[in-house]
Design a protein around this motif. Structure first.
Motif, short mmCIF file in Angstrom:
data_model
loop_
_atom_site.label_atom_id
_atom_site.label_comp_id
_atom_site.label_asym_id
_atom_site.label_seq_id
_atom_site.Cartn_x
_atom_site.Cartn_y
_atom_site.Cartn_z
N LYS A 231 -72.61 22.31 -30.23
CA LYS A 231 -72.46 22.29 -31.67
C LYS A 231 -73.82 22.36 -32.37
N ALA A 232 -74.79 21.66 -31.80
CA ALA A 232 -76.13 21.72 -32.37
C ALA A 232 -76.70 23.13 -32.27
N LYS A 233 -76.45 23.77 -31.14
CA LYS A 233 -76.93 25.13 -30.95
C LYS A 233 -76.29 26.09 -31.94
N ASP A 234 -74.97 25.89 -32.19
CA ASP A 234 -74.27 26.74 -33.16
C ASP A 234 -74.88 26.61 -34.55
N MET A 235 -75.45 25.44 -34.84
CA MET A 235 -76.06 25.20 -36.15
C MET A 235 -77.54 25.54 -36.16
N ASP A 236 -78.04 26.09 -35.02
CA ASP A 236 -79.47 26.41 -34.88
C ASP A 236 -80.33 25.17 -35.10
N LYS A 237 -79.85 24.06 -34.55
CA LYS A 237 -80.60 22.82 -34.67
C LYS A 237 -80.96 22.27 -33.29
N GLU A 238 -82.05 21.52 -33.25
CA GLU A 238 -82.41 20.77 -32.06
C GLU A 238 -81.84 19.36 -32.20
N LEU A 239 -81.33 18.81 -31.10
CA LEU A 239 -80.76 17.46 -31.18
C LEU A 239 -81.77 16.45 -31.71
N LYS A 240 -83.02 16.63 -31.33
CA LYS A 240 -84.04 15.66 -31.74
C LYS A 240 -84.28 15.69 -33.25
N ASP A 241 -83.83 16.78 -33.90
CA ASP A 241 -84.02 16.89 -35.35
C ASP A 241 -82.79 16.44 -36.13
N MET A 242 -81.72 16.07 -35.42
CA MET A 242 -80.50 15.63 -36.08
C MET A 242 -80.50 14.11 -36.24
N THR A 243 -79.86 13.62 -37.28
CA THR A 243 -79.72 12.19 -37.43
C THR A 243 -78.60 11.69 -36.51
N LEU A 244 -78.61 10.38 -36.29
CA LEU A 244 -77.57 9.81 -35.45
C LEU A 244 -76.20 10.00 -36.07
N ASP A 245 -76.11 9.91 -37.39
CA ASP A 245 -74.83 10.12 -38.08
C ASP A 245 -74.32 11.54 -37.87
N GLU A 246 -75.23 12.51 -37.91
CA GLU A 246 -74.84 13.91 -37.68
C GLU A 246 -74.33 14.09 -36.26
N MET A 247 -75.03 13.48 -35.32
CA MET A 247 -74.61 13.61 -33.93
C MET A 247 -73.27 12.92 -33.69
N ASN A 248 -73.05 11.80 -34.36
CA ASN A 248 -71.81 11.06 -34.17
C ASN A 248 -70.58 11.84 -34.63
N VAL A 249 -70.76 12.71 -35.63
CA VAL A 249 -69.65 13.55 -36.09
C VAL A 249 -69.13 14.40 -34.94
N PHE A 250 -70.05 15.05 -34.25
CA PHE A 250 -69.64 15.92 -33.14
C PHE A 250 -69.23 15.12 -31.91
N TRP A 251 -69.84 13.94 -31.74
CA TRP A 251 -69.45 13.07 -30.62
C TRP A 251 -67.98 12.64 -30.77
N ASN A 252 -67.61 12.29 -31.98
CA ASN A 252 -66.23 11.89 -32.23
C ASN A 252 -65.27 13.08 -32.10
N GLU A 253 -65.74 14.27 -32.47
CA GLU A 253 -64.93 15.47 -32.25
C GLU A 253 -64.69 15.66 -30.75
N ALA A 254 -65.73 15.45 -29.97
CA ALA A 254 -65.60 15.61 -28.52
C ALA A 254 -64.61 14.63 -27.94
N LYS A 255 -64.60 13.41 -28.48
CA LYS A 255 -63.66 12.38 -28.00
C LYS A 255 -62.22 12.77 -28.30
N THR A 256 -61.98 13.36 -29.49
CA THR A 256 -60.61 13.74 -29.83
C THR A 256 -60.13 14.94 -29.04
N ARG A 257 -61.08 15.74 -28.51
CA ARG A 257 -60.72 16.89 -27.71
C ARG A 257 -60.26 16.47 -26.32
#
Length: 257
Positions: A231-257
């Motif tokens: 998901k970070a790659k799709d947004m052209d972002k590096e994980l290290k540049d994302m906030t924890l809140d941003e990462m948690n959005v996709f983490w929770n998506e992964a859990k529901t999948r």
């Protein structure tokens, strides 16, 4: 399923191929028990992965790889007249018969627990000095702790109820917290080990294999984290540049999948 005759024919075919490879293949000719050892360990872990993934087709393939190694060791043993595959098969058959007197003798048992207790008693009568003698030193720590607890339980050294084990877990957690607040790094590590050991014991009382449970969690974490990376790659972002809140959005998506 194949008939017994077909199974024996297939095993004979494997033995013949092993003979031919040992005679004609440069790589197979140079192998020793020592050179095969690390490969056998690797194949065993690959089998364990397939079992956890419930991929039965892969289990079949990995069993073939493990069986090849068993045949390979037996072939090497036969070349020095120490043992061959018949000795291996007969040895384990005799052991199974001897350690199952409730099947091949006149002993009566009512549960799997009684079978295990009797198994450990028989091994002591065979000359083993300790019930822990058969636990390999090189086992991974979680597996080793589980086997130690299994074996001592087999001779009656065990808790009676799961509630007692949970109380022990809580006691060890309290001691760990005390050392975290006041103790040295060495004492913290020691108490942390006690917590893990007691949790592994509790898992046994719950009917949970702790190694398998932890590995399932490892696999689950890897899949979720890799989803996060995608998901970070799709947004052209590096994980290290994302906030924890941003990462948690996709983490929770992964859990529901």
């Amino acid at each position: 399923m194949n008939t017994r005759a077909a199974q024996l024919k297939a095993f004979d075919r494997l033995l013949t191929i092993m003979d031919e490879l040992r005679e004609k293949c440069p790589w197979d000719k140079k192998q020793t028990m020592e050179s095969l050892r690390h490969l056998t360990i690797e194949e065993t872990y690959e089998l364990a992965d397939a079992i956890l993934d419930n991929d039965l087709d892969e289990v079949r393939k990995e069993l073939g790889d493990v069986l090849l190694h068993i045949v390979f060791y037996a072939k090497i043993g036969s070349e020095t007249d120490h043992f061959d595959i018949a000795d291996v098969c007969n040895g384990i058959s005799e052991k199974l018969i001897h350690r199952h007197p409730h099947i091949y003798g006149d002993l009566s048992v009512d549960s799997a627990e009684e079978v295990q207790q009797n198994w450990e008693q028989i091994k002591l009568k065979e000359g083993k000095k300790s019930v822990l003698e058969g636990v390999p030193n090189g086992l991974p720590a979680v597996v080793k702790a589980n086997r130690i607890q299994d074996k001592v339980a087999g001779i009656g050294f065990d808790w009676e109820k799961p509630e007692q084990v949970w109380e022990k877990v809580q006691e060890e957690l309290g001691e760990l917290q005390e050392e975290v607040s006041n103790g040295s790094p060495d004492r913290v590590a020691s108490e942390f080990g006690d917590v893990l050991f007691s949790m592994i014991n509790y898992a046994r009382f719950l009917g949970v294999n702790p190694e398998n449970a932890l590995e399932r969690t490892n696999k689950k974490f890897i899949k979720r984290f890799q989803y996060l990376e995608e998901k970070a790659k799709d947004m052209d972002k590096e994980l290290k540049d994302m906030t924890l809140d941003e990462m948690n959005v996709f983490w929770n998506e992964a859990k529901t999948r």
